[in-house]
Design an enzyme around this catalytic site. Sequence first.
Site, mmCIF file in Angstrom:
data_model
loop_
_atom_site.group_PDB
_atom_site.id
_atom_site.type_symbol
_atom_site.label_atom_id
_atom_site.label_comp_id
_atom_site.label_asym_id
_atom_site.label_seq_id
_atom_site.Cartn_x
_atom_site.Cartn_y
_atom_site.Cartn_z
ATOM 1 C CE1 TYR A 1 -34.631 -16.021 10.077
ATOM 2 C CE2 TYR A 1 -34.787 -14.480 8.237
ATOM 3 C CZ TYR A 1 -35.384 -15.384 9.099
ATOM 4 O OH TYR A 1 -36.733 -15.642 9.000
ATOM 5 C CD GLU B 1 -39.151 -14.002 6.860
ATOM 6 O OE1 GLU B 1 -38.070 -14.644 6.958
ATOM 7 O OE2 GLU B 1 -39.871 -14.056 5.856
ATOM 8 C CG ASN C 1 -40.455 -13.238 1.897
ATOM 9 O OD1 ASN C 1 -40.469 -12.782 3.026
ATOM 10 N ND2 ASN C 1 -39.617 -14.205 1.522
ATOM 11 C CD GLU C 2 -36.240 -13.416 2.916
ATOM 12 O OE1 GLU C 2 -35.644 -14.198 2.154
ATOM 13 O OE2 GLU C 2 -36.364 -13.616 4.143
ATOM 14 C CD1 TRP D 1 -39.120 -19.003 9.494
ATOM 15 C CD2 TRP D 1 -40.418 -17.586 8.348
ATOM 16 N NE1 TRP D 1 -39.592 -19.685 8.399
ATOM 17 C CE2 TRP D 1 -40.398 -18.833 7.682
ATOM 18 C CE3 TRP D 1 -41.186 -16.542 7.821
ATOM 19 C CZ2 TRP D 1 -41.101 -19.054 6.490
ATOM 20 C CZ3 TRP D 1 -41.879 -16.762 6.639
ATOM 21 C CH2 TRP D 1 -41.836 -18.005 5.981
ATOM 22 C CG HIS E 1 -36.890 -10.552 6.438
ATOM 23 N ND1 HIS E 1 -37.340 -11.395 5.437
ATOM 24 C CD2 HIS E 1 -37.929 -9.721 6.732
ATOM 25 C CE1 HIS E 1 -38.604 -11.092 5.147
ATOM 26 N NE2 HIS E 1 -38.972 -10.071 5.919
ATOM 27 N NE ARG F 1 -43.757 -10.675 6.125
ATOM 28 C CZ ARG F 1 -42.842 -11.434 5.487
ATOM 29 N NH1 ARG F 1 -42.442 -12.582 6.056
ATOM 30 N NH2 ARG F 1 -42.341 -11.073 4.339
#
Length: 463
Positions: free
Chosen positions: A224, A251, A155-156, A280, A222, A78
């Site tokens: 996290y 991610e 992105n995001e 990531w 993503h 990516r």
Amino acid sequence: MKKLLSAAGAALLTVLAAVFAFGQPAHAAAGFSVSNGRLYDANGTEFVMRGVNHAHTWYPQQTSSFANIKALGANTVRVVLATGDRWAKNDTADVANVISLCKANKLVCVLEAHDTTGYGEDGAATTLDRAASYWLSVASALQGQEKYVIINIGNEPFGNQGYGAWTNDTANAIKKLRAGGLTHTIMVDGPNWGQDWSFTMRDNAGTVFNADPQKNTVFSIHMYGVFDTAAEITDYLGRFRSAGLPIVVGEFGFNHSDGNPDEDTIMSYSQANGIGYLGWSWSGNGGGVEYLDMATGFNPNQLTSWGQRIFNGANGIKATAKEASVYAGTTPPSPTTSPSPSTSPSPTTSPSPSTPPTTTPPPSGGCTASYTIINSWQGGFQAEIKVTAGSAALNGWSTRWTFANGQTVSQSWSTTLTNSGATYTGRNVDYNARVGAGASTTFGFIASWNGTNAIPAVTCTAS
């Protein structure tokens, strides 16, 4: 990226979520396509992404990274690009060069526009509409590359403010790309700094999927700090699988300032359920998140502990990646090592370092289960049962325990729960039936107690 829900609260809210509604997907034979929640390459072979993110827009001189990432086993990269709204634009010639590097190294190229990061909360971020305009501005580099390229619009998009507009803005951006003649598979990120703690993407994915005239859109979460328990990870990904909608982990890291993501479950559940993941990131992190580098100074011979984990660990890239069939018969060049850059701008993310979690050795054969009281109050408690596979993967499991003190379950999630008096049986649901060898999944429940709340012994049976 910010965690606004506790693990228990997130798990309870997921129980109440509505089931997706969506149309039947269709293939687009010229390139990648989506069908029944799965991604297929142009040969009709299912493709599961296994790779990493590479910050090309900040480190354009690190072209050897593509060969080095490939040499470590990845099938996808990516690539961070910029629209010119926040960072210097990656123009048509540069995009074409990135695609050629991907193809030369037999990597599928997921191209993402990073300038949308945190829109609505970060004043420097741009809109999905602007990102769509960027992709159309470099269309000549993209057209004809549908077999090798997936377009990640932005992105995001949206931080923790204004994210209610995600559904319409994402649908409109998809339609803008299609109207402009781009037929590639499209990837879309969730809001809330990509972590979708509000479940905006999860609960509206069917609407967005149907907005694509080609039904060729993949969703990217993503993971996290919001995803710091196995229950949150399996529930979120499992709902997409159950709904027949395509999902990838675009991610994730091994640690985060707002909680410690459960990377072991992210990787094992993804492997067991045919879900792609992209860690990531390769190298070059700054601003306090240098610990997310997988390679020190872009040197593949100096992998960090995170790099070793994702490339060489259990359910990691080297053990699980399968090259896209469209590259059959071609040979990638040998990797080279590049020196680390002296000065380059750094991406802005919010994780903070800490020690990664340890891994418990898997039991041998079958499965085991453990019982933990998560929270307790007068007259009630919340418990979690963790199911761990032995030396072989599970494709279905059941657990059994008997309460000794009159406890009664009133609510459960991520399981099919039945009882005969004080004896309870918890079985897998469709999205957590498959558990990789040595990996774990969890389910939970709310129950009543009075006076004594002894922890029962739990047995596990593979089915």
